[in-house]
Design an enzyme around this catalytic site. Structure first.
Site, PDB file in Angstrom:
ATOM      1  N   HIS A  68       0.836  -1.217   0.000  1.00 33.70           N
ATOM      2  CA  HIS A  68       0.000   0.000   0.000  1.00 33.70           C
ATOM      3  C   HIS A  68       0.863   1.256   0.000  1.00 33.70           C
ATOM      4  O   HIS A  68       0.417   2.313  -0.433  1.00 33.70           O
ATOM      5  CB  HIS A  68      -0.968   0.010   1.196  1.00 33.70           C
ATOM      6  CG  HIS A  68      -0.300  -0.072   2.543  1.00 33.70           C
ATOM      7  ND1 HIS A  68       0.087  -1.274   3.097  1.00 33.70           N
ATOM      8  CD2 HIS A  68       0.063   0.877   3.435  1.00 33.70           C
ATOM      9  CE1 HIS A  68       0.650  -1.042   4.291  1.00 33.70           C
ATOM     10  NE2 HIS A  68       0.647   0.254   4.500  1.00 33.70           N
ATOM     11  N   PRO A 117      -1.550  -7.458  -1.037  1.00 30.57           N
ATOM     12  CA  PRO A 117      -2.053  -8.427  -0.071  1.00 30.57           C
ATOM     13  C   PRO A 117      -0.948  -8.667   0.978  1.00 30.57           C
ATOM     14  O   PRO A 117       0.115  -9.198   0.652  1.00 30.57           O
ATOM     15  CB  PRO A 117      -2.331  -9.667  -0.924  1.00 30.57           C
ATOM     16  CG  PRO A 117      -2.472  -9.142  -2.328  1.00 30.57           C
ATOM     17  CD  PRO A 117      -1.506  -7.997  -2.392  1.00 30.57           C
ATOM     18  N   GLY A 158       1.258  -5.073   9.381  1.00 25.72           N
ATOM     19  CA  GLY A 158       0.273  -5.968   8.766  1.00 25.72           C
ATOM     20  C   GLY A 158       0.936  -7.225   8.232  1.00 25.72           C
ATOM     21  O   GLY A 158       0.448  -8.344   8.436  1.00 25.72           O
ATOM     22  N   ASN A 187       5.957   1.229  13.154  1.00 29.37           N
ATOM     23  CA  ASN A 187       5.387   2.565  13.397  1.00 29.37           C
ATOM     24  C   ASN A 187       4.227   2.543  14.391  1.00 29.37           C
ATOM     25  O   ASN A 187       3.610   3.572  14.651  1.00 29.37           O
ATOM     26  CB  ASN A 187       4.969   3.218  12.072  1.00 29.37           C
ATOM     27  CG  ASN A 187       3.886   2.419  11.350  1.00 29.37           C
ATOM     28  OD1 ASN A 187       3.232   1.559  11.931  1.00 29.37           O
ATOM     29  ND2 ASN A 187       3.713   2.714  10.072  1.00 29.37           N
ATOM     30  N   ILE A 189       1.335   1.724  14.185  1.00 28.79           N
ATOM     31  CA  ILE A 189       0.010   2.137  13.684  1.00 28.79           C
ATOM     32  C   ILE A 189      -0.424   1.200  12.570  1.00 28.79           C
ATOM     33  O   ILE A 189       0.394   0.784  11.745  1.00 28.79           O
ATOM     34  CB  ILE A 189       0.068   3.594  13.145  1.00 28.79           C
ATOM     35  CG1 ILE A 189       0.252   4.592  14.284  1.00 28.79           C
ATOM     36  CG2 ILE A 189      -1.190   3.940  12.329  1.00 28.79           C
ATOM     37  CD1 ILE A 189      -0.925   4.712  15.247  1.00 28.79           C
ATOM     38  N   HIS A 263      -2.596   6.972   7.429  1.00 28.06           N
ATOM     39  CA  HIS A 263      -2.349   5.661   6.804  1.00 28.06           C
ATOM     40  C   HIS A 263      -2.819   5.641   5.354  1.00 28.06           C
ATOM     41  O   HIS A 263      -2.059   5.299   4.459  1.00 28.06           O
ATOM     42  CB  HIS A 263      -3.043   4.532   7.581  1.00 28.06           C
ATOM     43  CG  HIS A 263      -3.180   3.276   6.776  1.00 28.06           C
ATOM     44  ND1 HIS A 263      -2.220   2.297   6.798  1.00 28.06           N
ATOM     45  CD2 HIS A 263      -4.125   2.871   5.889  1.00 28.06           C
ATOM     46  CE1 HIS A 263      -2.586   1.332   5.955  1.00 28.06           C
ATOM     47  NE2 HIS A 263      -3.730   1.656   5.395  1.00 28.06           N
ATOM     48  N   PHE A 443      -6.138 -28.811  -0.155  1.00 28.02           N
ATOM     49  CA  PHE A 443      -5.397 -27.852   0.655  1.00 28.02           C
ATOM     50  C   PHE A 443      -4.791 -26.726  -0.172  1.00 28.02           C
ATOM     51  O   PHE A 443      -4.155 -25.829   0.384  1.00 28.02           O
ATOM     52  CB  PHE A 443      -4.355 -28.567   1.509  1.00 28.02           C
ATOM     53  CG  PHE A 443      -4.986 -29.579   2.448  1.00 28.02           C
ATOM     54  CD1 PHE A 443      -6.230 -29.330   3.010  1.00 28.02           C
ATOM     55  CD2 PHE A 443      -4.350 -30.773   2.753  1.00 28.02           C
ATOM     56  CE1 PHE A 443      -6.830 -30.267   3.855  1.00 28.02           C
ATOM     57  CE2 PHE A 443      -4.944 -31.704   3.600  1.00 28.02           C
ATOM     58  CZ  PHE A 443      -6.190 -31.455   4.153  1.00 28.02           C
ATOM     59  N   HIS A 479     -10.950 -33.842   3.640  1.00 21.37           N
ATOM     60  CA  HIS A 479      -9.851 -33.914   2.678  1.00 21.37           C
ATOM     61  C   HIS A 479     -10.323 -33.939   1.221  1.00 21.37           C
ATOM     62  O   HIS A 479      -9.507 -33.934   0.314  1.00 21.37           O
ATOM     63  CB  HIS A 479      -9.023 -35.179   2.934  1.00 21.37           C
ATOM     64  CG  HIS A 479      -8.121 -35.087   4.133  1.00 21.37           C
ATOM     65  ND1 HIS A 479      -8.561 -34.639   5.358  1.00 21.37           N
ATOM     66  CD2 HIS A 479      -6.800 -35.374   4.287  1.00 21.37           C
ATOM     67  CE1 HIS A 479      -7.553 -34.670   6.228  1.00 21.37           C
ATOM     68  NE2 HIS A 479      -6.474 -35.097   5.592  1.00 21.37           N
TER      69      HIS A 479
HETATM   70  C1  LIG Z   1      -4.249  -9.535   3.193  1.00 17.50           C
HETATM   71  C2  LIG Z   1      -4.657  -8.122   3.384  1.00 17.50           C
HETATM   72  N1  LIG Z   1      -5.586  -7.821   4.288  1.00 17.50           N
HETATM   73  C3  LIG Z   1      -5.989  -6.545   4.458  1.00 17.50           C
HETATM   74  C4  LIG Z   1      -5.445  -5.546   3.704  1.00 17.50           C
HETATM   75  C5  LIG Z   1      -5.937  -4.113   3.861  1.00 17.50           C
HETATM   76  N2  LIG Z   1      -4.900  -3.293   4.504  1.00 17.50           N
HETATM   77  C6  LIG Z   1      -4.058  -2.528   3.801  1.00 17.50           C
HETATM   78  S1  LIG Z   1      -2.932  -1.734   4.744  1.00 17.50           S
HETATM   79  C7  LIG Z   1      -3.597  -2.392   6.161  1.00 17.50           C
HETATM   80  C8  LIG Z   1      -3.009  -2.041   7.501  1.00 17.50           C
HETATM   81  C9  LIG Z   1      -1.612  -2.461   7.552  1.00 17.50           C
HETATM   82  O1  LIG Z   1      -0.969  -1.926   8.644  1.00 17.50           O
HETATM   83  P1  LIG Z   1       0.579  -1.676   8.570  1.00 17.50           P
HETATM   84  O2  LIG Z   1       1.223  -2.776   7.855  1.00 17.50           O
HETATM   85  O3  LIG Z   1       1.025  -1.374   9.929  1.00 17.50           O
HETATM   86  O4  LIG Z   1       0.676  -0.422   7.612  1.00 17.50           O
HETATM   87  P2  LIG Z   1       0.842   1.109   8.047  1.00 17.50           P
HETATM   88  O5  LIG Z   1      -0.490   1.574   8.536  1.00 17.50           O
HETATM   89  O6  LIG Z   1       1.871   1.171   9.090  1.00 17.50           O
HETATM   90  O7  LIG Z   1       1.219   1.777   6.767  1.00 17.50           O
HETATM   91  C10 LIG Z   1      -4.669  -3.218   5.859  1.00 17.50           C
HETATM   92  C11 LIG Z   1      -5.467  -3.932   6.855  1.00 17.50           C
HETATM   93  C12 LIG Z   1      -4.468  -5.909   2.764  1.00 17.50           C
HETATM   94  N3  LIG Z   1      -3.886  -5.004   1.975  1.00 17.50           N
HETATM   95  N4  LIG Z   1      -4.066  -7.181   2.653  1.00 17.50           N
HETATM   96 MG   LIG Z   2       2.135   0.037  10.823  1.00 17.26          MG
END
Ligand SMILES: Cc1ncc(C[n+]2csc(CCOP(=O)(O)OP(=O)(O)O)c2C)c(N)n1
Ligand SMILES: [Mg+2]
Ligand SMILES: *[C@@H]1O[C@H](CO)[C@@H](O)[C@H](O)[C@H]1NC(C)=O
Ligand SMILES: *[C@@H]1O[C@H](CO)[C@@H](O)[C@H](O)[C@H]1NC(C)=O
Ligand SMILES: CC(=O)N[C@H]1CO[C@H](CO)[C@@H](O)[C@@H]1O
Ligand SMILES: CC(=O)N[C@H]1CO[C@H](CO)[C@@H](O)[C@@H]1O
Length: 678
Positions: A68, A117, A158, A187, A189, A263, A443, A479
Site C-alpha cells: 500500500h 495483499p 500488517g 510505526n 500504527i 495511513h 489444501f 480432505h
Molecule cells: C491480506 C490483506 N488484508 C488486508 C489488507 C488491507 N490493509 C491494507 S494496509 C492495512 C493495515 C496495515 O498496517 P501496517 O502494515 O502497519 O501499515 P501502516 O499503517 O503502518 O502503513 C490493511 C489492513 C491488505 N492489503 N491485505
Molecule cells: Mg504500521
C-alpha cells in the site's frame, strides 16, 4: 546527524510521495513518509542495480511488502532512473498508468513482485533468496561470482501479523538465508489505530527463535547513520537472515503524523504546504526534486551501470572458460525449454497396467528432473503421498545441516501450503526457474492468497495437487475437494489440468512447462486409472477431444480425470440400450477454450446432448453440458468405490442419466452451448 544531502533526499522522497497521493486523491502517504529513510539508504547506499537494464540477472532484489506504500516505490524508481517519469508519478492510480494502486510486477520496470495483499511480499522475498542461493550454487565458479546479490524487503505491522509471513520466515531461518535482509517499519500504527489493540508480541524475539539475526533501531526517522550501520551489520551476518526493527513515525512531517489518519488518506493541501515549509522546501512547488538529489542518484546509476558492465565482462570470460554452463545459464534465463524434454515424456497404450495419476506424475518427474534443472520445489510435508521427490533429488538445505545443499532442488516446505505458494512466486520472479509446490488438492485452498497472485503476476508455477476428489476415500470430507476446481477455473490466467491417464499426465506437464506466463494446477488421483484408447499428449494439449470419435452420436459424455474411464464403461451399457454415446475427455477447459471454433464444434457438434461427469461440484459445467453429474454436498468417509455409488458416479448411474437425457431431447431441440457467437 546525517550529512545534509541525505536529509534533503529523504525529505524530498517524503514530499514527493505526499504529492503523488494528493494528486491521485487516493492512496497511502503514511508509510512512504515514514519509510523514506530506509528506502533512501537502500537505493543510494546499498542496492546494486542498473536502471537502464532492469533485468540484469544479479541485481539486488527489492520488495515493498507493505505494498500500500507503493507511492514510495514509484518515487524511488523515478529518482533511481528507471523508466518512471514525473508524468508517470502524476498518473498514479489512473487507468493504464505504470504506477498502479499497488505494485504489479508486469506493469512497472523495477517492480519485482506484486504486493498489496499483506504478508505476500516478505514471503516472495524468501523465494527470491532461495532462488539466488540455488542459482549461485549451480553456476558460480572460483573467481566467477556470476550470481551474487541480496534480497531487501521493507515490511510493516500488517505483513508481520499475517500467517503466511510466519510460515515463510520460519523456513527462511531454518534455511539460513543470510542474504535476505528485512527492514520492519515499526510505526505502531495500522488502520484500526495503535498496534497495541491486538499486536503486542515481541517481534524480534519471535524472529530470533525462527533463526534470524535481529537488530533494533530506536529512531528510524532521524538516525540515518544508525540505519546505515544496521544494514551494514546485517550484510556481515552470512548464515542468518536479518530483521531490523526500525521505530518510525507514520506520516512523518504531517500534522497527523503518528496516527492512523495518515495511513490511507491524502494529506490536505494545507498539510502538504506545512510539511514542505518544515523541510525547507517551497510550499508552492509540487513534484519537485532538488538538483543535488537528482545528481546524487545520477551518480548511483552510473556506479550501477559500471558494475553491470564489469559483470558483462566477467560473464564473457566465464563463457570462454565454461561454455556449456554459460549456454545453460542463458537458456534458463530466457525461459527456453531443453530440446530433449518433449521426447523424455512417457507415452502409454491401453495394454499398460492401471496406475494412479499421482504415480504417473512421479514417473514424469523422474524422467524430466535431470533434463530440467530449472525445476525446483517440493511438497508441503506430503512427499510420500504426493510422490513428488524424484530419485536423484538432493534437498535444498544449508550445507551445515548435513541434509543437503544450496545446489539441491527439493524443498522441504513443511506443512506450510500458503507459504509454499508464495515462495514459489518469489522463485519464479527471480527468473531461470520453474518452481513447483505440492499438496492434496483440497489444501490448495489454504494457499489461494498466493496462487491467485501467481496468476495475476504471470508466473509459471506448477501446482502438483494429488488426492483430487472423493476418490481419495477414507480420509473423508475434510480432505475431499468439492468446490476447488470451480474456484481455480474461475481464476483468470490459471491453467487447470485434470488428466485421465498416463498420456494425459505427460501432456499436462508439457502444457504446464510450455505456458511460461501462467500457473498450472495439476489435479491427480490417489486411485488407479486405466490407460485409455485414444488418449495422447497431442490431444491433451487441445484441452478436450473425443476418445473414439463416432459418426453422429446420440449422446456425448464429457468427463475429466478419474471419471473418463467410468464414462467409457457407461457407453457400453448405453450401447446395449441402442444409444450410441461418445466420450470426450476434457483435461483442461482453458486449453479447450483456446482452440478454434471449428475444432470446438467438432468436439461438441450441434444437436447432440451432452452430459458432464466430474466428482466435484457441477458448478461451471453448464457451459458445455445439458445435464451434469457431480456433487452437491460435501463428500463422506468410506472406501472410494462406496462413495462413487453414494454420489451417483458409477457407470450405471451415468448410463441411466444418459437414457433419460436422450429420451428428453427426442421431443425438445438441443440448445447450442459451444461456439455461440456472443
Ligand atoms: C491480506 C490483506 N488484508 C488486508 C489488507 C488491507 N490493509 C491494507 S494496509 C492495512 C493495515 C496495515 O498496517 P501496517 O502494515 O502497519 O501499515 P501502516 O499503517 O503502518 O502503513 C490493511 C489492513 C491488505 N492489503 N491485505
Ligand atoms: Mg504500521
Ligand atoms: C518507458 O515506458 C513507456 C511506457 O510508460 C514505454 O512506452 C517506453 O517505451 C519505455 N521506454 C524505455 C526506454 O523503455
Ligand atoms: C499453453 O500450452 C499449450 C500447449 O502446450 C500451447 O498450445 C499454448 O499456446 C500455451 N499457451 C500459452 C498462453 O502459453
Ligand atoms: C558479481 C557481483 O556483482 N557481485 C556483487 C554482489 O553484490 C555485492 C554487494 O551488493 C557486491 O559486493 C558483489 O561484488
Ligand atoms: C503411497 C503412499 O505414500 N501413501 C500414503 C499417502 O498418505 C497417507 C497419509 O496422508 C499415508 O498414510 C499413505 O501411506
Amino acid at each position: 546527524m546525517a550529512p545534509q544531502i541525505d536529509t534533503v533526499a529523504i525529505n524530498t522522497i517524503r514530499a514527493l510521495s505526499a504529492d503523488v497521493v494528493r494528486k491521485a486523491n487516493s492512496g497511502h502517504p503514511g508509510a512512504p513518509m515514514g519509510c523514506a529513510p530506509m528506502a533512501h539508504a537502500l537505493f543510494s547506499k546499498f542496492m546494486k542495480y542498473n536502471p537502464k537494464n532492469p533485468q540484469w540477472a544479479t541485481r539486488d532484489r527489492f520488495v515493498l511488502s507493505n505494498g500500500h506504500g507503493c507511492a514510495l516505490h514509484y518515487v524511488m524508481l523515478h529518482l533511481a532512473g528507471y523508466n518512471v517519469s514525473i508524468e508517470d508519478l502524476k498518473s498514479f492510480r489512473q487507468l493504464d498508468s505504470v504506477c498502479p494502486g499497488h505494485p504489479e510486477n508486469f506493469m512497472t520496470e523495477g517492480i519485482e513482485v506484486t504486493t498489496g495483499p499483506l504478508g505476500q511480499g516478505i514471503s516472495n522475498a524468501v523465494g527470491l533468496a532461495i532462488a539466488e542461493a540455488n542459482l549461485a550454487a549451480t553456476f558460480n565458479k572460483d573467481g566467477f561470482p556470476i550470481i551474487d546479490n541480496y534480497t531487501y524487503v521493507i515490511l510493516g505491522d500488517g505483513c508481520l501479523q499475517e500467517g503466511v509471513a510466519a510460515e515463510t520466515a520460519s523456513l527462511a531461518g531454518h534455511l539460513k538465508l543470510g542474504k535476505l535482509i528485512a527492514l520492519y517499519d515499526d510505526n505502531h500504527i495500522q488502520i484500526d489505530g495503535d498496534t497495541n489493540l491486538g499486536f503486542t508480541e515481541d517481534v524480534n524475539q519471535r524472529f530470533e527463535s525462527y533463526g534470524w539475526h535481529t537488530l533494533t533501531l530506536t529512531d528510524g526517522d532521524n538516525d540515518f547513520e544508525g540505519l546505515v550501520a544496521a544494514i551494514e551489520e546485517a550484510k556481515q551476518v552470512t548464515d542468518k537472515p536479518t530483521l531490523i526493527k526500525i521505530r518510525t513515525t507514520i506520516g512523518y512531517g504531517s500534522k497527523n503524523e503518528g496516527t492512523e489518519k495518515v495511513h490511507g488518506a491524502p494529506l490536505s493541501a494545507d498539510d502538504i504546504a506545512q510539511v514542505k515549509t518544515k523541510f525547507g522546501f517551497n510550499p508552492e512547488e509540487s513534484f519537485s526534486v532538488a538538483q543535488e538529489v537528482s545528481e546524487l542518484y545520477a551518480k548511483v546509476a552510473e556506479v550501477g551501470a559500471q558494475q553491470n558492465a564489469e559483470w558483462e565482462a566477467l560473464f564473457e570470460k566465464y563463457s570462454a572458460e565454461f561454455p556449456e554452463l554459460a549456454a545453460e545459464f542463458k537458456r534458463r534465463l530466457s525461459n527456453e525449454l531443453p530440446k530433449e524434454l518433449e521426447e523424455a515424456l512417457p507415452r502409454y497404450t491401453p495394454a499398460d497396467p492401471a496406475v494412479a495419476t499421482r504415480k504417473l506424475s512421479e514417473i514424469v518427474l523422474n524422467k524430466v528432473a535431470d533434463i530440467l534443472p530449472e525445476f525446483i520445489g517440493g511438497s508441503a510435508d506430503l512427499t510420500g503421498s504426493n510422490l513428488t521427490r524424484w530419485k536423484t533429488a538432493v534437498d535444498f538445505q544449508h550445507e551445515s545441516t548435513g541434509l543437503g545443499s544450496y545446489a539441491g532442488r527439493y524443498i522441504r516446505f513443511g506443512v506450510r501450503e500458503h507459504g509454499m505458494a508464495a515462495i514459489c512466486n518469489g522463485i519464479a520472479a527471480y527468473g531461470g526457474f520453474i518452481p513447483f509446490g505440492s499438496t492434496f488438492l483440497n489444501f490448495i485452498s489454504y494457499a489461494v492468497g498466493a496462487t491467485r497472485l501467481s496468476a495475476l503476476s504471470h508466473f509459471r508455477v506448477v501446482y502438483i495437487m494429488t488426492h483430487d476428489s472423493i476418490g481419495l476415500g477414507e480420509d473423508g470430507p475434510t480432505h475431499q475437494p468439492v468446490e476447488t476446481l470451480a474456484h481455480l477455473r474461475a481464476t483468470p490466467n490459471t491453467l487447470v489440468l485434470r488428466p485421465a491417464d498416463g498420456n494425459e499426465v505427460s501432456g499436462a506437464y508439457l502444457a504446464a512447462f510450455q505456458n511460461t506466463t501462467r500457473p498450472s494446477v495439476l489435479a491427480l488421483t490417489r486411485q488407479n486409472l486405466p490407460h485409455l484408447e485414444g488418449s495422447s499428449i497431442e490431444n491433451t494439449l487441445k484441452g478436450a477431444y473425443a476418445l473414439k470419435p463416432i459418426e453422429s452420436p446420440d449422446l456425448i459424455l464429457v468427463a475429466t480425470g478419474s471419471e473418463v474411464s467410468i464414462c467409457v464403461e457407461a457407453t457400453k451399457e448405453l450401447a446395449e440400450k441402442g444409444i450410441h454415446a461418445s466420450v470426450v475427455s476434457m483435461p483442461s477447459m482453458e486449453l479447450f477454450e483456446e482452440q478454434d471454433l471449428a475444432y470446438k464444434k467438432s468436439v461438441f457438434p450441434d444437436g447432440v446432448p451432452v452430459i458432464s461427469a466430474e466428482a466435484m461440484t457441477t458448478f461451471g459445467w453448464q457451459k458445455y453440458a445439458h445435464a451434469s453429474i457431480g456433487l452437491k454436498t460435501f463428500g463422506a468417509s468410506a472406501p472410494y468405490e462406496q462413495l462413487y455409488k453414494k454420489f451417483g458416479l458409477t457407470s450405471k448411474d451415468i448410463a441411466e442419466k444418459g437414457v433419460q437425457v436422450t429420451e428428453y431431447y427426442k421431443t425438445q431441440p438441443v440448445p447450442v452451448l459451444v461456439g455461440k457467437p456472443f
